[in-house]
Design an enzyme around this catalytic site. Sequence first.
Site, mmCIF file in Angstrom:
data_model
loop_
_atom_site.group_PDB
_atom_site.id
_atom_site.type_symbol
_atom_site.label_atom_id
_atom_site.label_comp_id
_atom_site.label_asym_id
_atom_site.label_seq_id
_atom_site.Cartn_x
_atom_site.Cartn_y
_atom_site.Cartn_z
ATOM 1 N N LYS A 82 4.161 -9.628 4.951
ATOM 2 C CA LYS A 82 4.968 -9.200 6.109
ATOM 3 C C LYS A 82 4.559 -10.048 7.287
ATOM 4 C CE LYS A 82 8.063 -5.955 7.043
ATOM 5 N NZ LYS A 82 9.050 -5.377 6.104
HETATM 6 P P1 NAD Z 1 17.319 -2.445 12.702
HETATM 7 O O1 NAD Z 1 16.665 -3.190 13.791
HETATM 8 O O2 NAD Z 1 18.604 -2.954 12.157
HETATM 9 O O3 NAD Z 1 17.568 -0.922 13.157
HETATM 10 C C1 NAD Z 1 16.551 -0.140 13.702
HETATM 11 C C2 NAD Z 1 17.169 1.142 14.224
HETATM 12 O O4 NAD Z 1 16.111 1.975 14.696
HETATM 13 C C3 NAD Z 1 18.133 0.955 15.388
HETATM 14 O O5 NAD Z 1 19.269 1.758 15.193
HETATM 15 C C4 NAD Z 1 17.342 1.471 16.580
HETATM 16 O O6 NAD Z 1 18.171 2.042 17.579
HETATM 17 C C5 NAD Z 1 16.509 2.557 15.926
HETATM 18 N N1 NAD Z 1 15.351 2.910 16.740
HETATM 19 C C6 NAD Z 1 14.393 2.097 17.238
HETATM 20 N N2 NAD Z 1 13.522 2.806 17.986
HETATM 21 C C7 NAD Z 1 13.951 4.094 17.930
HETATM 22 C C8 NAD Z 1 13.496 5.294 18.514
HETATM 23 N N3 NAD Z 1 12.396 5.339 19.272
HETATM 24 N N4 NAD Z 1 14.197 6.442 18.259
HETATM 25 C C9 NAD Z 1 15.306 6.417 17.484
HETATM 26 N N5 NAD Z 1 15.780 5.309 16.914
HETATM 27 C C10 NAD Z 1 15.112 4.153 17.151
HETATM 28 O O7 NAD Z 1 16.220 -2.299 11.550
HETATM 29 P P2 NAD Z 1 16.457 -2.041 9.993
HETATM 30 O O8 NAD Z 1 16.446 -3.360 9.313
HETATM 31 O O9 NAD Z 1 17.583 -1.106 9.808
HETATM 32 O O10 NAD Z 1 15.066 -1.354 9.605
HETATM 33 C C11 NAD Z 1 14.841 0.041 9.813
HETATM 34 C C12 NAD Z 1 13.640 0.458 8.990
HETATM 35 O O11 NAD Z 1 13.897 0.172 7.601
HETATM 36 C C13 NAD Z 1 12.318 -0.260 9.298
HETATM 37 O O12 NAD Z 1 11.254 0.634 9.029
HETATM 38 C C14 NAD Z 1 12.292 -1.384 8.283
HETATM 39 O O13 NAD Z 1 10.972 -1.861 8.044
HETATM 40 C C15 NAD Z 1 12.857 -0.656 7.086
HETATM 41 N N6 NAD Z 1 13.410 -1.523 6.050
HETATM 42 C C16 NAD Z 1 14.386 -2.417 6.321
HETATM 43 C C17 NAD Z 1 14.910 -3.197 5.296
HETATM 44 C C18 NAD Z 1 16.046 -4.151 5.526
HETATM 45 O O14 NAD Z 1 16.538 -4.730 4.540
HETATM 46 N N7 NAD Z 1 16.529 -4.341 6.731
HETATM 47 C C19 NAD Z 1 14.403 -3.069 4.003
HETATM 48 C C20 NAD Z 1 13.412 -2.122 3.747
HETATM 49 C C21 NAD Z 1 12.929 -1.360 4.780
#
Ligand code: NAD
Length: 467
Positions: free
Chosen positions: A154
């Site tokens: 990561k």
């Molecule tokens: P992203 O940046 O697209 O979305 C993040 C979301 O979290 C946004 O809607 C934002 O408004 C919200 N957020 C941030 N701070 C917040 C708060 N304090 N209260 C409420 N909402 C809040 O990110 P993503 O890619 O969707 O990733 C989200 C999670 O999923 C992370 O933990 C990431 O590690 C995990 N993840 C992502 C992927 C991927 O393929 N993108 C894969 C596995 C895991």
Amino acid sequence: MSIAAATGKSKKPSVQKTVSKPAGKSGTKAPETNGEVLKHPIFDELALPTDPNNLYRQTVGSMLHAADVMDLPHYLQIILAQPKNEIMVHFPVMMDDGEYRLFKGYRVQHNNALGPYKGGLRFHHDVHLDDVKSLAFLMTMKCSLVGVPYGGGKGGIKVDPHKHSKTEMERIVRRFTTAIAHNIGPDHDIPAPDVGSTAQHMAWIADTYSFLAEVGGHQPSAVITGKPVEYGGSLGREKATGQGVVDTLVEMLPELNIDIKHCKVSILGYGNVGSWSGKIIQDKGAKVVAVMDHTGGIRNEAGIDAHALAVHCKKTGGVAGFKGVTAIDKDEFYRTKVDIFIPAALEQMIKEPEAKILNCKVVAEGANAPTTPAGERILQQRGIEILPAILCNAGGVTVSYFEWVQNKTCHQWELETVDRELNKHMVQAARRVRDARKKYKCDLRTAAYIAALERLQAVYAVRGIFP
Ligand code: NAD
């Protein structure tokens, strides 16, 4: 490492849970604690962080608990409790006004016993080394569980991408790529997107890497996944994590006597994972009734159009201001009665207070490590089932693997192939977790770690430790 340790014949550590006292002095605001410190001899042996709120301690603690349940040898426990490499870089970048700013970047390579390091890059102003270490560790477990030939890694940049122009972000991303170029590679370490990073950023990374001839190799674009489809990206990668969340639910819900067609769902975070989970689950007949992100909360008992909300979020940056819904606060969001709650925002958001008021039957962890150990204990006491992140959100890395295979073979798969193969991996992983739960009579998170650890143990058994 000692010979005794390497042969796995050493002592079996034990996990103990004790209740911690709030750390603050009277009269000052006590830092929020999770109320519970997971104790384990390996924490002391490796001098891991002592703060019970430390994400690394929490995530590794859950793995060590599973390791004890399955009697994993001590030498594997210590290997997996620390990353192999922790890389930290500082690099100057010229801003649009001609001034220079110094940025901090990370790449943590946790383990490569199963294959090259693999894991996302987080672009966020609040990224810290211990968060990146935790996420890298989770990637090792996830890749092992879902059966892709990768280890875990990561990285990230301490930057708020929303506060920089496109040209500034391009210079930041390209400069970061240059700084870590000798530590990544299509056969060594393959980053991907995560919170705050996009397909465009991945394209800049691949392009920058391809210009560094001495490290570029034969398929430089395979150095990174999550690229735009025009530049070697895979069909279905953008939705893959959300698709995997829903595939996991489809596989696991029948034994909980829940019919996805009649489910009510709430979602925390409506970025990549949240919005795709929402759209796909709605297309299966479920109703998304409440959503909260960093701009606020919204609710409509009759159902929120998940597709229209995704368009709104892309346009405005968040759920606030979406028409035809009631604005709600955090408390009302968690109290909304649903069947499934999907946390898809950041880590450690479901602590004790949230766990006490959540009104759901199942938590499907789309985000990484969204539930703290103390939050988890309360959810378990309340009979709420948790589908753990290393299973539930493994769809992203699975399709990243497909993208890498496509790059390596100079071939493009059809979307149906991607979806079918993804479903196979998710279903097999879910079944392995169910089998482990049956065998060890434990909760699903412990079972998921056990299933992941079994594969790692098997590979270490045949590879050995050299020299
Ligand atoms: P992203 O940046 O697209 O979305 C993040 C979301 O979290 C946004 O809607 C934002 O408004 C919200 N957020 C941030 N701070 C917040 C708060 N304090 N209260 C409420 N909402 C809040 O990110 P993503 O890619 O969707 O990733 C989200 C999670 O999923 C992370 O933990 C990431 O590690 C995990 N993840 C992502 C992927 C991927 O393929 N993108 C894969 C596995 C895991």
